[in-house]
Design an enzyme around this catalytic site. Structure first.
Site, mmCIF file in Angstrom:
data_model
loop_
_atom_site.group_PDB
_atom_site.id
_atom_site.type_symbol
_atom_site.label_atom_id
_atom_site.label_comp_id
_atom_site.label_asym_id
_atom_site.label_seq_id
_atom_site.Cartn_x
_atom_site.Cartn_y
_atom_site.Cartn_z
ATOM 1 C CG ASP A 1 7.988 29.229 60.540
ATOM 2 O OD1 ASP A 1 7.475 28.309 59.887
ATOM 3 O OD2 ASP A 1 9.217 29.448 60.555
ATOM 4 C CG HIS A 10 9.723 25.604 58.963
ATOM 5 N ND1 HIS A 10 9.873 26.959 59.175
ATOM 6 C CD2 HIS A 10 10.869 25.182 58.392
ATOM 7 C CE1 HIS A 10 11.062 27.341 58.748
ATOM 8 N NE2 HIS A 10 11.688 26.282 58.264
ATOM 9 C CB VAL A 56 14.712 20.216 70.974
ATOM 10 C CG1 VAL A 56 15.679 21.327 70.533
ATOM 11 C CG2 VAL A 56 14.688 19.097 69.936
ATOM 12 C CB VAL A 114 16.341 42.023 57.378
ATOM 13 C CG1 VAL A 114 16.292 40.532 57.689
ATOM 14 C CG2 VAL A 114 14.935 42.580 57.276
ATOM 15 C CB SER A 156 14.895 27.153 58.761
ATOM 16 O OG SER A 156 14.147 27.465 57.631
#
Length: 412
Positions: free
Chosen positions: A68, A104, A121, A212, A261
Site C-alpha cells: 500500500d 490508506h 482502532v 487472488v 479496501s
C-alpha cells in the site's frame, strides 16, 4: 457539509487509467473518543464475536504484508507491531518510513492488527505482525513496484498479503500478474485484494487474477454495498461500510470510511486469526474453511459476494469447515483452473519475524443466510446488532469523514 473532489489522472495505457473520486466530508467538534467510544463504532467486531474469538486466537505469529501507501508505526495502536518493511516506490531502497500522508495503508494495518491503545482502532487480529510494503499511493510507476513488493513480502515471512487496491484489467499485464501470484502461492501465501468501488461488473487487477482472493463489501445489515464491484471473480465478502480509521488530513482525528479496501483488510485479518489458531494448515486449507463457512442466502458462488460473507467464528468457535487437501487451492479448483503452482511448499515456515527482534518501532450469532444475493435484497441482520452505534458515528465522539474513497487507481 463541504464536498470536495480528488482526481487521479493517468494515461489509459499506464497503470490504471484516468480515474476520479468525489468524497463528501463533514466534521463535528467533539472531545477525543474513549476506548469504549471507538469500540461502539467498530460494529463489525461485535458482529463477528471478536471478544470470544480472541480467547481462541489473536493472530499471534502471523505476518500480514500491507502492500500500500506505507504504514505509520508511530500511532499508539501500531507501536511495536510493524516491521521495517521496504519502500518499492523508491526502487526498494530503504525501509518504509512513518510518513504515510495518504494514510490508506495505515488504516489497512489498523483494521488488521490495531491494538486499540489510547482509544484507537482495534484490528480483527490484534496480535498479528504487519510488514509494510510501500508501492505508492499515486505513483506513475505502474504495477512494477507491486510485483516486487509481493515477492519481497513472501520472501520475508508474510503468510497473508493484503492488497487494498484495484485497477482496470489491462491485457498486457496479465502475464506479469499471474507470474507474481503464482510465486506467492508457491511460497505458501494467501493474497487478498479489493474488488473495487465503482459498483460495476468489470474485472479489475489484481482481484481478477486466478489465485487472488477477491473481496467485496457488505454493510452493517449484511447487504452488499452499492459501491462494491461485482463479477464472477468475487470470492468472499466482508464488512466495508462505516469503518473507523485515521483521517487523511489529520491523523489525530478519526473518520468513518467505506470501501472494499477495508473489507479486504478485514478478510486478511480473519485469515491471520484462523491461521494463528491452526499454524500447521496451508494457505489452501485456511482459504477452504473460510469459503466453506461463509454466510450466504443466494446462489453460490454469487457475483456479488462470491462464496459468502466471512464468518471466522464458525471456524474458531464452532469448529466448522473441513480444511481438506493441503495441496489443492479450493478457489482455483472451483474455477476449473490448474492448481499446479501449489505444492507441499504451500505450508510456510512456522517462524515469523517480530518487530521486537528487528528493531521496528459478536454479540450476534452468524447464520447461513447472512448475506443478500443481490445488492438491494435484504440480508441477514448479523451486522444489525450494532446499527444504532453506527448511526451516531458522525454525531458523537470524534471528527468524521464519510463517503466512499473511489480512487480505484489506488484504493479498493
Amino acid at each position: 457539509m463541504s464536498p470536495f473532489t480528488r482526481v487521479a489522472g493517468r494515461r489509459a495505457a499506464a497503470l490504471l487509467g484516468a480515474m476520479s473520486a468525489v468524497v463528501a466530508t463533514w466534521t463535528v467538534a467533539a472531545p477525543a473518543a474513549t476506548a469504549d467510544d471507538m469500540r461502539s463504532r467498530q460494529w463489525y467486531l461485535d458482529a463477528m464475536k471478536a471478544d470470544e474469538l480472541w480467547k481462541v486466537a489473536t493472530g499471534k505469529g502471523i505476518t500480514v504484508a500491507v502492500i500500500d501507501s506505507g504504514v505509520d508505526s508511530t500511532l499508539p495502536e501500531l507501536r511495536g507491531k510493524v516491521l521495517p518493511g521496504r519502500n518499492f516506490e523508491t526502487g526498494g531502497l530503504g525501509r518504509v518510513d512513518d510518513k504515510d500522508t495518504d494514510r490508506h495503508g495505515t488504516n489497512m494495518a489498523l483494521a488488521i492488527a490495531g491494538s486499540g491503545a489510547d482509544g484507537g482502532v482495534k484490528g480483527i487480529a490484534p496480535s498479528a505482525t504487519i510488514l509494510p510494503v510501500k508501492t505508492g499511493a499515486n505513483s506513475n510507476a505502474g504495477w512494477g513496484p507491486t510485483y516486487k513488493g509481493i515477492r519481497y513480502a513472501v520472501d520475508n515471512g508474510a503468510r497473508v498479503i493484503n492488497i487494498s487496491r484495484a485497477g482496470p484489467a489491462l491485457t498486457e499485464e496479465t502475464a506479469d500478474w499471474q507470474a507474481t501470484v503464482d510465486y506467492a502461492r508457491k511460497k505458501g501465501a494467501l493474497i487478498f485484494a479489493g474488488a473495487g468501488n465503482d459498483g460495476s461488473g468489470g474485472a479489475v487487477y489484481p482481484a481478477s487474477i486466478p489465485g487472488v482472493v477477491a473481496v467485496g463489501a457488505v454493510d452493517n445489515k449484511g447487504k452488499v454495498a452499492k459501491f462494491s464491484n461485482h463479477g464472477s471473480y468475487l470470492a468472499l465478502a466482508a464488512p466495508g461500510v462505516e469503518m473507523p480509521g485515521r483521517c487523511t488530513q489529520d491523523k489525530t482525528q478519526f473518520c468513518a470510511l467505506s470501501g472494499t479496501s477495508h473489507s479486504t483488510a478485514i478478510a486478511s485479518g480473519a485469515a491471520a486469526l484462523i491461521w494463528s489458531a491452526h499454524p500447521d494448515w496451508t494457505a489452501n486449507q485456511v482459504l477452504r474453511v473460510m469459503m466453506e463457512t461463509a454466510g450466504h442466502n443466494g446462489p453460490v458462488p454469487s457475483k456479488y459476494i462470491g462464496y459468502g460473507t466471512i464468518r471466522p467464528a464458525q471456524v474458531l468457535l464452532e469448529g466448522k469447515g473441513n480444511p481438506g487437501d493441503p495441496n489443492v487451492n479450493p478457489l482455483l479448483a472451483a474455477q476449473g483452473v490448474s492448481n499446479s503452482p501449489t505444492s507441499q511448499a504451500s505450508k510456510p515456515s512456522q517462524t515469523s519475524p517480530s518487530p521486537e527482534n528487528t528493531g521496528a518501532s459478536g454479540n450476534g450469532q452468524a447464520k447461513d443466510n447472512n448475506q443478500a444475493a443481490e445488492p438491494d435484497e435484504g440480508g441477514f441482520p448479523l451486522w444489525a446488532i450494532a446499527a444504532s452505534a453506527v448511526a451516531v458515528v458522525a454525531l458523537i465522539g470524534f471528527g468524521v469523514v464519510a463517503g466512499v474513497r473511489r480512487r480505484a487507481s489506488t484504493d479498493a
